[in-house]
Design an enzyme around this catalytic site. Structure first.
Site, PDB file in Angstrom:
ATOM      1  N   SER A 288       4.923   5.840 -17.958  1.00  0.00           N
ATOM      2  CA  SER A 288       3.583   5.909 -18.553  1.00  0.00           C
ATOM      3  C   SER A 288       3.365   7.140 -19.424  1.00  0.00           C
ATOM      4  O   SER A 288       2.354   7.219 -20.135  1.00  0.00           O
ATOM      5  CB  SER A 288       2.516   5.875 -17.456  1.00  0.00           C
TER       6      SER A 288
ATOM      7  N   VAL B  56       5.434   7.134 -13.368  1.00  0.00           N
ATOM      8  CA  VAL B  56       5.845   6.784 -12.012  1.00  0.00           C
ATOM      9  C   VAL B  56       7.316   7.071 -11.713  1.00  0.00           C
ATOM     10  O   VAL B  56       7.754   6.891 -10.575  1.00  0.00           O
ATOM     11  CB  VAL B  56       5.514   5.307 -11.683  1.00  0.00           C
TER      12      VAL B  56
ATOM     13  N   LYS C 246       2.634   6.488 -23.030  1.00  0.00           N
ATOM     14  CA  LYS C 246       1.356   5.954 -23.496  1.00  0.00           C
ATOM     15  C   LYS C 246       0.643   6.822 -24.548  1.00  0.00           C
ATOM     16  O   LYS C 246       0.198   6.297 -25.567  1.00  0.00           O
ATOM     17  CB  LYS C 246       0.426   5.710 -22.300  1.00  0.00           C
TER      18      LYS C 246
ATOM     19  N   TYR D 291      -5.067   9.241 -14.313  1.00  0.00           N
ATOM     20  CA  TYR D 291      -5.621   8.076 -13.610  1.00  0.00           C
ATOM     21  C   TYR D 291      -6.839   8.470 -12.773  1.00  0.00           C
ATOM     22  O   TYR D 291      -7.703   9.212 -13.234  1.00  0.00           O
ATOM     23  CB  TYR D 291      -4.544   7.395 -12.762  1.00  0.00           C
TER      24      TYR D 291
ATOM     25  N   TYR E 206       6.351  -3.241 -24.342  1.00  0.00           N
ATOM     26  CA  TYR E 206       5.785  -2.243 -23.444  1.00  0.00           C
ATOM     27  C   TYR E 206       6.795  -1.841 -22.368  1.00  0.00           C
ATOM     28  O   TYR E 206       6.983  -0.652 -22.079  1.00  0.00           O
ATOM     29  CB  TYR E 206       4.504  -2.778 -22.799  1.00  0.00           C
TER      30      TYR E 206
END
Length: 390
Positions: free
Chosen positions: A63, A258, A66, A240, A188
């Site tokens: 992530s 992660v 992103k 998050y 993705y």
């Protein structure tokens, strides 16, 4: 080992015994990670990389891709077109939650999975390979070297990615997703499977810190306004449902992944990154969070602290018999140290034989301990004739 690297090593040694958390188990390739690995890196304005621990270990970016794919979309399409597809509000929910805006179906922000898939679908490219190539090219420019996909991790993510496919179908049903679901989702998965090291992530963070210019290559990757937009969203959404507490404790725009990676940005100062595979319940690396939090405390990195001058102290030059005096005033931060040293090295090249340069730092209004250590360390490598008063 120079004193700054030694300081980073001390922080790593302090955090290393922490063994809470576990690697991500829903992606088989990530579940097999070596949980003992721990690394940390810092990159300042002149592109010098200081790294400690397992800094050569490769892991997938996940992530952390992103914000950089968001930067690509913003650079190519502009803010308004991107915001028509994705919001910028914290979701307060886990990264894989169904956080869609009532009425429009827009994902809450680009840092959660739904928002990242929507953003990836905006990247120009007729198929998965073309879109992936564009993403890889951009992220490589941020890192200052060529990156590539870990095919084993990609296959593992694709085989277990039903929830992300479901999110993509929901986005398509609301008219948010551009193009075919499989194209968006597979691109993705591939962006998340790019291999990086903690050194790469620190350089990528530093590129955002310096307004889109890579401090290693000196290449402008994105416009300054795009970098600012990305950092704004990272500041409120990058961690998050831990983002609020992170901003309170650390006070830096950040993004986690992660696989255990974490990067944080001190605007106009430096980029930092950490890596450790064990995750907490938010999906953030336990030890990476602790390492960056500790460093932020030691270096006074919180961006909402009161600062006279974030980057550069006042510098006054005086010619005296036998040489020159450099008087420092205002505030000395970590990045400011590197700028002062650059000025001094330039003076050293012009210093006549037998002349001295005295750097008087006694007039500083504030000096972070780490910045003083860095300045003292640099003076150990200076030519004869340089004197530091602190």
């Amino acid at each position: 080992m120079d004193p700054i690297t030694a300081l980073l090593d001390d922080v790593l040694d302090e955090i290393a015994p922490q063994d809470a958390g576990a690697p991500a188990d829903y992606i088989p390739e990530l579940a097999a990670a070596d949980t003992d690995r721990l690394a940390f890196a810092v990159v300042g304005p002149h592109g010098r990389v200081r790294a400690v621990g397992d800094d050569a270990a490769e892991f997938t970016i996940q992530s952390i891709s992103k914000p950089f794919v968001l930067a690509l979309a913003l650079q190519e399409l502009g803010r308004e077109r991107v915001l028509a597809r994705v919001g910028v509000e914290p979701s307060g929910e886990p990264f894989n939650a169904i956080s869609l805006e009532m009425g429009t179906g827009r994902p809450a922000n680009p840092m959660i999975n739904a928002g990242a898939i929507a953003v990836s679908s905006l990247v120009p490219g007729g198929d998965v390979d073309e879109r992936t190539a564009r993403i890889v090219e951009t992220l490589s420019a941020f890192a200052g070297r060529s990156l590539w996909v870990d095919e084993a991790v990609y296959a593992s993510e694709s085989a277990t990615g039903d929830r992300n496919r479901a999110l993509a179908h929901l986005l398509r049903s609301h008219g948010v997703l551009e193009g075919e679901v499989e194209t968006a989702v597979e691109a993705y998965f591939r962006q998340c499977s790019l291999l990086v090291t903690v050194r790469d992530l620190a350089v990528m963070a530093a590129t955002l810190a310096f307004g889109g210019v890579n401090p290693l290559t000196r290449r402008r990757v994105i416009d300054e306004r795009v970098a600012r937009d990305v950092l704004s969203i990272m500041g409120s959404c990058g961690m998050y449902d831990f983002s609020g507490e992170w901003m309170l404790r650390v006070g830096l725009p950040a993004k986690s992944g992660v696989s255990g990676g974490l990067l944080a940005v001190a605007p106009s100062q430096f980029g930092v990154a950490a890596f450790s595979p064990r995750l907490d319940t938010h999906g953030n690396s336990v030890r990476s969070v602790l390492v960056v939090e500790e460093l932020a405390e030691r270096f006074g990195m919180h961006m909402l602290e009161s600062h006279e001058s974030v980057a550069v102290p006042a510098v006054a030059l005086e010619t005296v018999e036998g040489g020159r005096v450099v008087r420092l005033g205002g505030e000395l931060g970590f990045a400011g140290t590197e700028r002062v040293v650059a000025i001094l090295r330039g003076m050293g090249d012009e210093l006549p034989p037998g002349a001295t340069v005295t750097v008087d730092a006694t007039g500083l209004g504030a000096a972070h301990p780490g910045a003083v250590v860095a300045l003292q360390a640099e003076f150990e490598t200076m030519p004869e004739g340089f004197v530091l008063l602190v």
